[in-house]
Design a protein around this motif. Structure first.
Motif, PDB file in Angstrom:
ATOM      1  N   ALA A  16       0.828  -1.212   0.000  1.00 45.70           N
ATOM      2  CA  ALA A  16       0.000   0.000   0.000  1.00 45.70           C
ATOM      3  C   ALA A  16       0.863   1.263   0.000  1.00 45.70           C
ATOM      4  O   ALA A  16       0.589   2.207  -0.746  1.00 45.70           O
ATOM      5  CB  ALA A  16      -0.935  -0.006   1.208  1.00 45.70           C
ATOM      6  N   LEU A  17       1.893   1.279   0.822  1.00 37.45           N
ATOM      7  CA  LEU A  17       2.771   2.447   0.870  1.00 37.45           C
ATOM      8  C   LEU A  17       3.491   2.647  -0.457  1.00 37.45           C
ATOM      9  O   LEU A  17       3.577   3.769  -0.975  1.00 37.45           O
ATOM     10  CB  LEU A  17       3.788   2.305   2.011  1.00 37.45           C
ATOM     11  CG  LEU A  17       4.757   3.469   2.214  1.00 37.45           C
ATOM     12  CD1 LEU A  17       4.020   4.751   2.558  1.00 37.45           C
ATOM     13  CD2 LEU A  17       5.745   3.120   3.326  1.00 37.45           C
ATOM     14  N   GLY A  18       3.976   1.567  -1.038  1.00 38.57           N
ATOM     15  CA  GLY A  18       4.697   1.666  -2.306  1.00 38.57           C
ATOM     16  C   GLY A  18       3.813   2.124  -3.455  1.00 38.57           C
ATOM     17  O   GLY A  18       4.174   3.049  -4.201  1.00 38.57           O
ATOM     18  N   ILE A  19       2.645   1.511  -3.591  1.00 36.54           N
ATOM     19  CA  ILE A  19       1.743   1.880  -4.678  1.00 36.54           C
ATOM     20  C   ILE A  19       1.196   3.291  -4.458  1.00 36.54           C
ATOM     21  O   ILE A  19       1.179   4.113  -5.379  1.00 36.54           O
ATOM     22  CB  ILE A  19       0.615   0.848  -4.832  1.00 36.54           C
ATOM     23  CG1 ILE A  19       1.191  -0.467  -5.356  1.00 36.54           C
ATOM     24  CG2 ILE A  19      -0.491   1.366  -5.755  1.00 36.54           C
ATOM     25  CD1 ILE A  19       0.228  -1.626  -5.342  1.00 36.54           C
ATOM     26  N   GLY A  20       0.756   3.569  -3.252  1.00 37.40           N
ATOM     27  CA  GLY A  20       0.235   4.903  -2.957  1.00 37.40           C
ATOM     28  C   GLY A  20       1.287   5.982  -3.155  1.00 37.40           C
ATOM     29  O   GLY A  20       1.006   7.045  -3.722  1.00 37.40           O
ATOM     30  N   GLY A  21       2.502   5.703  -2.715  1.00 40.03           N
ATOM     31  CA  GLY A  21       3.589   6.673  -2.900  1.00 40.03           C
ATOM     32  C   GLY A  21       3.909   6.897  -4.365  1.00 40.03           C
ATOM     33  O   GLY A  21       4.185   8.026  -4.791  1.00 40.03           O
ATOM     34  N   PHE A  22       3.874   5.836  -5.163  1.00 39.46           N
ATOM     35  CA  PHE A  22       4.145   5.938  -6.599  1.00 39.46           C
ATOM     36  C   PHE A  22       3.066   6.783  -7.277  1.00 39.46           C
ATOM     37  O   PHE A  22       3.364   7.681  -8.079  1.00 39.46           O
ATOM     38  CB  PHE A  22       4.214   4.539  -7.203  1.00 39.46           C
ATOM     39  CG  PHE A  22       4.751   4.451  -8.608  1.00 39.46           C
ATOM     40  CD1 PHE A  22       5.241   5.550  -9.305  1.00 39.46           C
ATOM     41  CD2 PHE A  22       4.780   3.225  -9.258  1.00 39.46           C
ATOM     42  CE1 PHE A  22       5.728   5.435 -10.606  1.00 39.46           C
ATOM     43  CE2 PHE A  22       5.260   3.096 -10.555  1.00 39.46           C
ATOM     44  CZ  PHE A  22       5.733   4.215 -11.232  1.00 39.46           C
ATOM     45  N   ILE A  23       1.801   6.527  -6.936  1.00 43.17           N
ATOM     46  CA  ILE A  23       0.707   7.317  -7.508  1.00 43.17           C
ATOM     47  C   ILE A  23       0.854   8.776  -7.101  1.00 43.17           C
ATOM     48  O   ILE A  23       0.668   9.684  -7.924  1.00 43.17           O
ATOM     49  CB  ILE A  23      -0.663   6.758  -7.074  1.00 43.17           C
ATOM     50  CG1 ILE A  23      -0.895   5.372  -7.670  1.00 43.17           C
ATOM     51  CG2 ILE A  23      -1.793   7.712  -7.473  1.00 43.17           C
ATOM     52  CD1 ILE A  23      -2.091   4.635  -7.079  1.00 43.17           C
ATOM     53  N   LEU A  24       1.173   9.021  -5.850  1.00 36.95           N
ATOM     54  CA  LEU A  24       1.326  10.388  -5.357  1.00 36.95           C
ATOM     55  C   LEU A  24       2.468  11.114  -6.057  1.00 36.95           C
ATOM     56  O   LEU A  24       2.326  12.262  -6.488  1.00 36.95           O
ATOM     57  CB  LEU A  24       1.569  10.362  -3.840  1.00 36.95           C
ATOM     58  CG  LEU A  24       1.738  11.706  -3.137  1.00 36.95           C
ATOM     59  CD1 LEU A  24       0.498  12.562  -3.297  1.00 36.95           C
ATOM     60  CD2 LEU A  24       2.042  11.471  -1.662  1.00 36.95           C
ATOM     61  N   ALA A  50      -4.640  12.372  -4.686  1.00 32.19           N
ATOM     62  CA  ALA A  50      -5.292  12.368  -3.370  1.00 32.19           C
ATOM     63  C   ALA A  50      -5.521  10.952  -2.832  1.00 32.19           C
ATOM     64  O   ALA A  50      -5.107  10.646  -1.705  1.00 32.19           O
ATOM     65  CB  ALA A  50      -6.598  13.167  -3.433  1.00 32.19           C
ATOM     66  N   PRO A  51      -6.160  10.043  -3.595  1.00 28.24           N
ATOM     67  CA  PRO A  51      -6.293   8.682  -3.051  1.00 28.24           C
ATOM     68  C   PRO A  51      -4.951   7.960  -2.961  1.00 28.24           C
ATOM     69  O   PRO A  51      -4.779   7.063  -2.129  1.00 28.24           O
ATOM     70  CB  PRO A  51      -7.253   7.982  -4.011  1.00 28.24           C
ATOM     71  CG  PRO A  51      -7.329   8.830  -5.224  1.00 28.24           C
ATOM     72  CD  PRO A  51      -6.912  10.209  -4.837  1.00 28.24           C
ATOM     73  N   GLY A  52      -3.988   8.343  -3.796  1.00 28.52           N
ATOM     74  CA  GLY A  52      -2.642   7.779  -3.663  1.00 28.52           C
ATOM     75  C   GLY A  52      -2.052   8.116  -2.304  1.00 28.52           C
ATOM     76  O   GLY A  52      -1.448   7.263  -1.639  1.00 28.52           O
ATOM     77  N   ALA A  53      -2.254   9.364  -1.875  1.00 30.93           N
ATOM     78  CA  ALA A  53      -1.770   9.776  -0.549  1.00 30.93           C
ATOM     79  C   ALA A  53      -2.482   9.004   0.550  1.00 30.93           C
ATOM     80  O   ALA A  53      -1.862   8.579   1.537  1.00 30.93           O
ATOM     81  CB  ALA A  53      -1.964  11.282  -0.363  1.00 30.93           C
ATOM     82  N   GLY A  54      -3.794   8.796   0.370  1.00 34.94           N
ATOM     83  CA  GLY A  54      -4.544   8.022   1.359  1.00 34.94           C
ATOM     84  C   GLY A  54      -4.065   6.588   1.442  1.00 34.94           C
ATOM     85  O   GLY A  54      -3.902   6.035   2.539  1.00 34.94           O
ATOM     86  N   LEU A  55      -3.809   5.981   0.286  1.00 34.95           N
ATOM     87  CA  LEU A  55      -3.310   4.608   0.263  1.00 34.95           C
ATOM     88  C   LEU A  55      -1.937   4.521   0.927  1.00 34.95           C
ATOM     89  O   LEU A  55      -1.679   3.599   1.717  1.00 34.95           O
ATOM     90  CB  LEU A  55      -3.253   4.101  -1.182  1.00 34.95           C
ATOM     91  CG  LEU A  55      -2.846   2.646  -1.391  1.00 34.95           C
ATOM     92  CD1 LEU A  55      -3.773   1.694  -0.652  1.00 34.95           C
ATOM     93  CD2 LEU A  55      -2.826   2.332  -2.880  1.00 34.95           C
ATOM     94  N   ALA A  56      -1.079   5.487   0.647  1.00 31.49           N
ATOM     95  CA  ALA A  56       0.243   5.505   1.274  1.00 31.49           C
ATOM     96  C   ALA A  56       0.124   5.666   2.788  1.00 31.49           C
ATOM     97  O   ALA A  56       0.835   5.006   3.552  1.00 31.49           O
ATOM     98  CB  ALA A  56       1.096   6.628   0.675  1.00 31.49           C
TER      99      ALA A  56
END
Length: 136
Positions: A16-24, A50-56
């Motif tokens: 989650a941190l990796g994918i969210g951080g990549f999207i962000l 925004a949802p990338g930050a939430g996922l991260a």
């Protein structure tokens, strides 16, 4: 907290941190890896970041729950929420929109695998009383 529970939180949290951080950080590059071309529209990029930050952030909570007892229940709930909600949303998309790309189907398979691992690790009767409350 058992070793398997820590491992489940680690896998879920890193993912989650990796994918969210990549999207962000790089939404164009992330979505291009799925064959989705994003234009320069700042509103669209903001809506994706925004949802990338939430996922991260959820990923960070999952990882923190490995070492911080006060965050364990929140970490387990975050892992289950993220990795059950994403496949549910993809299933609805399949039903309404049709078959997505192979990359999206691969993401669905990974999300289902992590969800199954978390459900197994956090099932009732394993680990602490906190874990049993999560698995109701």
């Amino acid at each position: 907290m058992t070793t398997i529970q820590k491992l489940a939180l680690g896998v879920a949290g890193i993912t989650a941190l990796g994918i969210g951080g990549f999207i962000l950080a790089a939404p164009r590059a992330f979505y291009a890896s799925y064959g989705i071309a994003l234009g320069p529209d700042p509103s669209l990029l903001s809506e994706l970041r925004a949802p990338g930050a939430g996922l991260a952030a959820f990923g960070a909570v999952m990882l923190a729950g490995i070492v911080n007892t006060a965050l364990r229940q929140a970490a387990m709930m975050a892992a289950l929420t993220v990795f059950l909600a994403f496949p549910a949303g993809r299933a609805i998309g399949l039903a309404i929109d049709g078959m997505p790309s192979g990359g999206i189907l691969g993401a669905l398979a990974l999300e289902l695998a992590i969800a199954a691992f978390c459900l197994f690790a956090f099932r009732r009767g394993t680990g602490s009383a906190t874990t049993a409350r999560v698995a109701h």
